[in-house]
Motif scaffolding. Structure first.
Motif, PDB file in Angstrom:
ATOM      1  N   GLU B 305    -100.088   3.181  47.063  1.00 44.21           N
ATOM      2  CA  GLU B 305     -99.159   3.130  48.269  1.00 44.21           C
ATOM      3  C   GLU B 305     -97.564   2.531  47.739  1.00 44.21           C
ATOM      4  O   GLU B 305     -96.770   2.849  48.015  1.00 44.21           O
ATOM      5  N   ASP B 306     -97.754   1.642  46.525  1.00 38.56           N
ATOM      6  CA  ASP B 306     -96.465   1.275  46.051  1.00 38.56           C
ATOM      7  C   ASP B 306     -95.657   2.007  45.350  1.00 38.56           C
ATOM      8  O   ASP B 306     -94.515   2.334  45.400  1.00 38.56           O
ATOM      9  N   THR B 307     -96.895   2.988  44.879  1.00 41.64           N
ATOM     10  CA  THR B 307     -95.902   4.202  43.362  1.00 41.64           C
ATOM     11  C   THR B 307     -96.076   5.708  44.663  1.00 41.64           C
ATOM     12  O   THR B 307     -95.506   6.417  44.218  1.00 41.64           O
ATOM     13  N   GLU B 308     -96.573   5.105  45.955  1.00 44.48           N
ATOM     14  CA  GLU B 308     -96.561   6.099  46.507  1.00 44.48           C
ATOM     15  C   GLU B 308     -97.294   8.239  45.581  1.00 44.48           C
ATOM     16  O   GLU B 308     -97.238   8.728  45.711  1.00 44.48           O
ATOM     17  N   LEU B 309     -98.460   7.341  44.284  1.00 47.06           N
ATOM     18  CA  LEU B 309     -99.236   9.129  43.600  1.00 47.06           C
ATOM     19  C   LEU B 309    -100.296   9.063  44.818  1.00 47.06           C
ATOM     20  O   LEU B 309    -100.819   8.249  46.209  1.00 47.06           O
ATOM     21  N   THR B 310    -101.159  10.095  45.171  1.00 51.58           N
ATOM     22  CA  THR B 310    -102.444  10.546  45.853  1.00 51.58           C
ATOM     23  C   THR B 310    -102.932  10.334  45.328  1.00 51.58           C
ATOM     24  O   THR B 310    -103.334   9.642  44.000  1.00 51.58           O
ATOM     25  N   ASP B 311    -104.590   9.619  46.084  1.00 55.23           N
ATOM     26  CA  ASP B 311    -105.680   8.824  45.426  1.00 55.23           C
ATOM     27  C   ASP B 311    -105.865   9.921  43.539  1.00 55.23           C
ATOM     28  O   ASP B 311    -106.237   9.286  43.064  1.00 55.23           O
ATOM     29  N   LYS B 312    -106.378  10.924  44.375  1.00 58.22           N
ATOM     30  CA  LYS B 312    -105.964  11.527  42.923  1.00 58.22           C
ATOM     31  C   LYS B 312    -105.268  11.629  41.774  1.00 58.22           C
ATOM     32  O   LYS B 312    -106.435  11.354  40.755  1.00 58.22           O
ATOM     33  N   GLU B 313    -104.493  11.575  41.844  1.00 54.25           N
ATOM     34  CA  GLU B 313    -103.216  11.642  41.179  1.00 54.25           C
ATOM     35  C   GLU B 313    -103.407  10.049  40.060  1.00 54.25           C
ATOM     36  O   GLU B 313    -103.510   9.760  38.407  1.00 54.25           O
ATOM     37  N   LEU B 314    -103.874   8.853  41.574  1.00 51.18           N
ATOM     38  CA  LEU B 314    -103.850   7.649  40.805  1.00 51.18           C
ATOM     39  C   LEU B 314    -104.633   7.668  40.038  1.00 51.18           C
ATOM     40  O   LEU B 314    -105.820   7.069  38.817  1.00 51.18           O
ATOM     41  N   ILE B 315    -106.271   8.265  40.517  1.00 50.98           N
ATOM     42  CA  ILE B 315    -107.565   8.343  39.825  1.00 50.98           C
ATOM     43  C   ILE B 315    -107.482   8.598  38.701  1.00 50.98           C
ATOM     44  O   ILE B 315    -107.733   8.037  37.894  1.00 50.98           O
ATOM     45  N   GLU B 316    -106.587   9.814  37.986  1.00 47.71           N
ATOM     46  CA  GLU B 316    -106.854  10.907  36.768  1.00 47.71           C
ATOM     47  C   GLU B 316    -105.623   9.695  36.195  1.00 47.71           C
ATOM     48  O   GLU B 316    -105.930   9.672  34.831  1.00 47.71           O
ATOM     49  N   VAL B 317    -104.896   9.198  36.439  1.00 44.44           N
ATOM     50  CA  VAL B 317    -103.475   8.891  35.603  1.00 44.44           C
ATOM     51  C   VAL B 317    -104.567   7.013  34.939  1.00 44.44           C
ATOM     52  O   VAL B 317    -104.445   7.239  33.490  1.00 44.44           O
ATOM     53  N   SER B 318    -104.986   6.346  35.827  1.00 42.42           N
ATOM     54  CA  SER B 318    -105.747   5.380  35.142  1.00 42.42           C
ATOM     55  C   SER B 318    -106.993   5.420  34.416  1.00 42.42           C
ATOM     56  O   SER B 318    -107.269   4.511  33.822  1.00 42.42           O
ATOM     57  N   ARG B 319    -107.347   6.472  35.286  1.00 43.64           N
ATOM     58  CA  ARG B 319    -108.717   7.493  33.961  1.00 43.64           C
ATOM     59  C   ARG B 319    -107.854   7.635  32.446  1.00 43.64           C
ATOM     60  O   ARG B 319    -108.800   6.799  31.014  1.00 43.64           O
ATOM     61  N   ALA B 320    -106.906   8.399  32.415  1.00 39.28           N
ATOM     62  CA  ALA B 320    -106.387   8.585  31.121  1.00 39.28           C
ATOM     63  C   ALA B 320    -105.882   7.385  30.780  1.00 39.28           C
ATOM     64  O   ALA B 320    -106.386   7.103  29.462  1.00 39.28           O
ATOM     65  N   LEU B 321    -105.171   6.059  31.092  1.00 37.64           N
ATOM     66  CA  LEU B 321    -104.784   5.350  30.991  1.00 37.64           C
ATOM     67  C   LEU B 321    -106.133   4.204  29.852  1.00 37.64           C
ATOM     68  O   LEU B 321    -106.000   3.516  29.211  1.00 37.64           O
ATOM     69  N   THR B 322    -107.228   4.452  30.661  1.00 32.26           N
ATOM     70  CA  THR B 322    -108.336   3.563  30.600  1.00 32.26           C
ATOM     71  C   THR B 322    -108.850   3.843  29.549  1.00 32.26           C
ATOM     72  O   THR B 322    -108.937   3.523  28.341  1.00 32.26           O
ATOM     73  N   ILE B 323    -108.886   5.365  29.002  1.00 31.54           N
ATOM     74  CA  ILE B 323    -109.389   6.179  28.045  1.00 31.54           C
ATOM     75  C   ILE B 323    -108.398   5.408  26.840  1.00 31.54           C
ATOM     76  O   ILE B 323    -109.088   5.467  25.669  1.00 31.54           O
ATOM     77  N   LEU B 324    -106.712   5.133  26.896  1.00 29.25           N
ATOM     78  CA  LEU B 324    -106.180   5.376  25.867  1.00 29.25           C
ATOM     79  C   LEU B 324    -106.530   4.312  25.236  1.00 29.25           C
ATOM     80  O   LEU B 324    -105.462   2.936  24.364  1.00 29.25           O
TER      81      LEU B 324
END
Lengths: 576, 438
Positions: B305-324
């Motif tokens: 809600e805060d970043t106005e990202l879609t669920d798909k985008e947010l999940i992809e970004v958090s996966r990336a950040l987790t991996i790194l």
């Protein structure tokens, strides 16, 4: 439109017509009478060797124009049907695609005189004692100058129907017939029409060659504007040429206004872009037709006929039926087809080698190859020269929106105008100044096709995003840097598109342009075009075939190794 | 108790690429769509949920297993199954009326009856007055209404919706969703079951009676969640919020349980697809996490809600950040790690060093490319080499995509450089500031 109708009293509308009806009716009736007369004349008796009456009196020109236009439209209709059948077949059957697409690629690089010399005797034999045979040969020649690029565009269109629409057609149970009319043909329409316009230009260009049939020792001049020009050239009558140019201008203007403009404006609704564009085509003719109530009635009638065929050719079972079960296509059958194609190709190659060896000899083949190189260098040099002239002009015009639409209309018109009408003038000049025909005949090749360069460059320049323009201004780009970093890359894709058409046209034109006659003077430049033209006049079939074959090789090689690569590069990298 | 309408029994599906190699998209999928239910399919992109929908629609055949509609095997599109498309798939040259009539026309329904039925559907979906309009004159929301009317006019027993609202803005999507739910709940449509494929978790929770989460490579049903809440549901209610949290948890970590930090391994293999996350977005999320009101820990729905990202985008970004290794995921929360905090506090140059170290350590593809470049005498290798490697596990488009992400990340970390024109990957020119991985 509905607002307009409010101004008329209701009774008039219900009396079976409105103001537009009464204006259109005489026009349509006159057109029908003319067409009937022209058609009747096409089937009159004719014996081989008989000379058809032909006169250079300008009063005959309207009639000749009618005959020529009739042929053009018959050929155009045939091309349309051919394109649709071709596209439907190639998209549906893999084997057909494997054979037909390369075949078309070859066919389109064969110059039309080649077709004419091979088919004319056949057609005459088909309708003995009637002019219809010769007419058919002429129409077929025009057809060959129109059909190929239309067929390619239809094939391209059918192939690129968006996947989701295909899926929707499947989910909503459209049969093949319904899908053709509801999805594939409408989607292909704008591209097909655009190519149809180009085809028409191509047809005009070869109108002289196809009407005044002088191949294989025949000398038949069908009544028509092409024969009129041919006769004028034979008799070195410059006035008649002038009249022909005038008639041609009027003819092109008429078909542009009465036929293509309305068609293009109508096809605007088939554009696939989801948003409405601001540059919608306008046509007074279409508006007129729309307002005419009996035209509306006819369209409705056609529509309901269409509906009946939809009911007739609908899907009678759905995906749960046992009949929908796919029959397993074995890969073996595909392999067998591949083997057959390969075998046929090898056989053809062997035949070719045998043919050259026995009929013409390798020396001749080598000589023609060198002639081909001459023509090749002419084409390349001319395209470069034309680019140097038209790119700056095109860019300059394209950046000015209100100017560009006008200039583009003129360029399209010029492209449709048969440049070979200018040839006599060139001959007179060359003879007068004793110039070298090898050099000075060359510009004729590009006279008609350079316009494709111009209007593609204009189109490219006018689609440069405004922001990019501002950015370039803001950065203070100027001089050569501005061209290299900004303008040239921006127009490159559309330039390539235009150049492909222009070179293709130039190859074809070389047959007419390298071998020019005016009365008793014949100028000829060394090149493969003049070679083919000469051999066609004599009717030496093996050498015609050799010339055409080698020209085909040049055109295809050029397309394959240069244009296609540039095109791919433009698609990948230089795109907004 | 409940009657099955569409059944999938141990369905396999692989796609063959041009070079003949096959990739398994669906493996051993069992699924039953029952009368009277709305089912939502969620999952990462490429998890095969769209493929499954298309198999049920009869658009593509299954390789193995059975697909039954009303107990009959499906060989092609069935009359009782209709579909709404993501990009609407309207025929742009047909008016709204004609578009709606399309399916009836194909069946050969007489013109009078066809018009009547189309009119009724148009009225029901709120398109009255637009009958004569062409699709291009309509807004996105209105276009999708046409798409829905076109599907409903056939009185389908099963309605398939392929991300039907994802091309619309949030507000319009919600409106349409509510309209469909109202029709469904008031029994105004004869449809017996609806299947929704979606990226939007809230949408799934708000509509469905059952949510299925797909796992990828190969696609299979990973988790199932029954939702028994009554309609209409309120987004603000505690039950719905908890459910959304649960589904987020399922999607990011594969478990809906409240778990400890990092109870899930997020290790990449060499041939895995990379999460679709650009660097600016990753850094943006990290910085946002350190600020108020999150202070290092954020609820994913809140963050969306805060970043106005879609669920798909947010999940992809958090996966990336987790991996790194910049964040950890616990249920539906993201928690920034020490490294993440250090990263945010660093200067541009220091960030690059951290980033490149993390890349070499945690992204095998990038480490492999770097290693290859160092082994090579000239220090440059064509991208095709790596594409070929990825083609063992991914299809052409996915392989290209994965490589383009690796190139973007690698360029940013200055691990290697890439020349678009020649398609060659090479070592960076000035080598001194890269530290060797351990």
């Amino acid at each position: 439109m509905s607002q307009n109708k409010q101004f008329f009293p209701r009774q008039v509308l219900e009396a079976g017509g409105n103001r537009w009806d009464w204006a259109l009716l005489p026009m349509v009736l006159a057109l029908l009478v003319l067409l009937a007369y022209g058609a009747e004349q096409m089937g009159r008796p004719f014996q081989l060797g008989e000379t058809l009456p032909l006169s250079l009196d300008p009063l005959n020109l309207p009639y000749y124009l009618l005959r020529t236009t009739l042929r053009m439209f018959i050929a155009l209709a045939a091309s349309m049907v051919f394109s649709c059948v071709f596209a439907a077949l190639t998209v549906k059957y893999k084997v057909a695609e494997k054979i037909l697409v390369p075949l078309l690629d070859i066919l389109q690089s064969i110059p039309i005189l080649g077709f004419l010399s091979i088919t004319v005797t056949m057609f005459i034999a088909l309708f003995p004692g009637s002019l219809l045979g010769v007419e058919c040969a002429a129409i077929f020649a025009i057809f060959t100058s129109q059909a190929w690029n239309m067929a390619f565009s239809a094939y391209q269109g059918f192939r690129t129907v968006p996947a989701e629409l295909v899926e929707a057609a499947e989910v909503f149970q459209l049969s093949g017939w319904q899908r053709f009319w509801r999805l594939e043909l409408p989607f292909t329409m704008p591209g097909l029409l655009w190519n149809m316009m180009m085809s028409m230009s191509g047809g005009w260009f070869f109108v002289v060659a196809s009407e005044a049939i002088s191949v294989s020792n025949q000398n038949i001049k069908l009544p028509g504007i092409g024969s009129y020009i041919a006769l004028a050239i034979e008799q070195s009558n410059l006035h008649a040429i002038g009249w022909a140019i005038g008639a041609m201008l009027i003819g092109i203007l008429l078909y542009d206004q009465l036929f293509f403009r309305p068609l293009v404006a109508w096809a605007d609704k088939f554009r696939f872009e989801e948003s409405s564009s601001e540059t919608a085509q306008q046509s007074w003719m279409l508006t007129w037709l729309h307002r005419t109530s009996w035209v509306e009635a006819i369209t409705e009638r056609v529509g309901s006929l269409m509906q009946m065929t939809f009911v007739l050719f609908r899907r009678t079972y759905d995906g749960t039926s046992i009949r929908a079960r796919p029959n397993k296509q074995s890969s073996a059958s595909e392999r067998i087809w591949d083997a057959i194609i390969a075998a046929a190709a090898f056989y053809a190659l062997w035949l070719l080698i045998h043919f050259i060896h026995t009929e013409v000899g390798w020396g001749e083949a080598g000589r023609v190859l060198i002639l081909g190189l001459y023509t090749l260098s002419r084409v390349v040099i001319l395209i470069v020269l034309a680019a140097l002239i038209w790119i700056p002009i095109g860019v300059w015009v394209g950046m000015r929106p209100n100017l560009s639409s006008k200039v583009q209309a003129i360029a399209q018109f010029m492209a449709a105008f048969p440049a070979n009408l200018m040839f006599p003038g060139a001959v007179v000049l060359i003879v007068h100044f004793k110039l070298n025909p090898d050099i000075w005949l060359s510009p004729l090749m590009i006279l008609g096709t350079q316009w494709y360069l111009l209007f593609n460059v204009i189109a490219g320049a006018s689609t440069i995003p405004t922001e990019l323009r501002y950015a370039a201004q803001n950065l203070g780009l100027s001089g050569w840097l501005k061209w290299r970093r900004y303008l040239l890359p921006a127009i490159f894709p559309s330039f390539v598109t235009g150049a492909i058409t222009a070179t293709g046209g130039s190859w074809n034109a070389s047959i007419v342009a390298e071998y020019v006659t005016w009365g008793h003077t014949t100028l000829h430049a060394h090149g493969i075009g003049s070679y083919i033209a000469e051999m066609t006049a004599i009717g030496d079939f093996p050498r015609i075939a050799l010339g055409i074959g080698i020209m085909c090789m040049f055109v295809m090689g050029f397309n394959h190794f240069i244009w296609r690569r540039l095109y791919r590069m433009a698609e990948n990298r230089l795109h907004f | 108790m409940s009657t099955p309408i569409v059944e999938l029994k141990s369905v396999d599906k692989s796609f063959h690429s041009a070079d003949g190699s096959a990739r398994l998209v669906l493996q051993d999928v069992d699924f039953t769509l029952n009368e009277g239910e709305i089912v939502a399919l969620l999952g990462q992109s490429g998890s095969g949920k769209s493929t499954m929908l298309r198999i049920m629609a009869g658009l593509i055949p299954a390789d193995k297993g059975q697909v039954l509609y009303q107990g009959l095997p499906i060989y092609g599109a069935a009359r009782g199954i209709s579909m709404v498309f993501q990009s609407f798939a309207l025929f742009p040259w047909l008016t709204v009326q004609k578009n709606v009539e399309l399916g009836l026309e194909a069946q050969g329904v007489p013109i009078k009856e066809r018009e009547k039925r189309a009119q009724a559907a148009i009225e029901m979906i709120g398109l009255t007055g637009f009958e004569g309009a062409l699709p291009r004159e309509l807004s996105g929301g209105m276009r999708q209404r046409v798409g829905i009317a076109r599907a409903l006019v056939l009185k389908p027993e099963v309605l398939l919706m392929d991300e039907a609202f994802s091309a619309l803005d949030v507000l319009t999507g919600e409106r349409l969703r509510e309209d469909i739910l109202a029709l469904w709940n008031n029994n105004e449509i004869p449809t017996k079951a609806i299947l929704i494929v979606s990226h939007n978790i809230e949408e799934a929770v708000m509509m469905a009676d059952r949510v299925l989460v797909f796992a990828s490579d190969p696609g299979r049903v990973q988790a199932e969640l029954a939702i028994t809440l009554d309609h209409p549901r309120s987004v603000e209610s505690q039950e719905v919020r908890t459910l959304i949290d649960n589904v987020y948890g399922l999607m990011t970590t594969g478990s809906a349980r409240h778990g400890r930090l990092a109870d899930v391994e997020m290790k990449l293999q060499l041939g895995d697809r990379l999460p679709e996350a650009d660097i600016t977005r990753m850094e943006g999320i990290l910085e946002r996490l350190t600020e108020e009101p999150f202070n290092g820990r954020a609820d994913l729905p809140k963050l969306a809600e805060d970043t106005e990202l879609t669920d798909k985008e947010l999940i992809e970004v958090s996966r990336a950040l987790t991996i790194l290794g910049f964040v950890q995921l616990a249920q539906a929360d993201v928690v920034i790690t020490k490294l993440g905090i250090a990263y945010v506090a660093s200067s541009k140059a220091e960030r690059q060093v951290i980033f490149s170290n993390q890349l070499l350590e945690h992204v095998p593809l990038i480490a492999y490319i770097r290693h290859g470049l160092e082994q090579d005498a000239s220090g440059d290798l064509p991208e095709d080499l790596f594409l070929k490697l990825l083609r063992f596990t991914l299809n052409q488009a996915e392989a290209e995509h994965a490589l383009s992400i690796a190139i973007e990340w690698g360029r940013y970390g200055d691990v290697f450089e890439y020349n678009f024109n020649t398609g060659v990957i090479h070592l960076p020119k000035n080598e001194n500031h890269i530290e060797e991985p351990i």
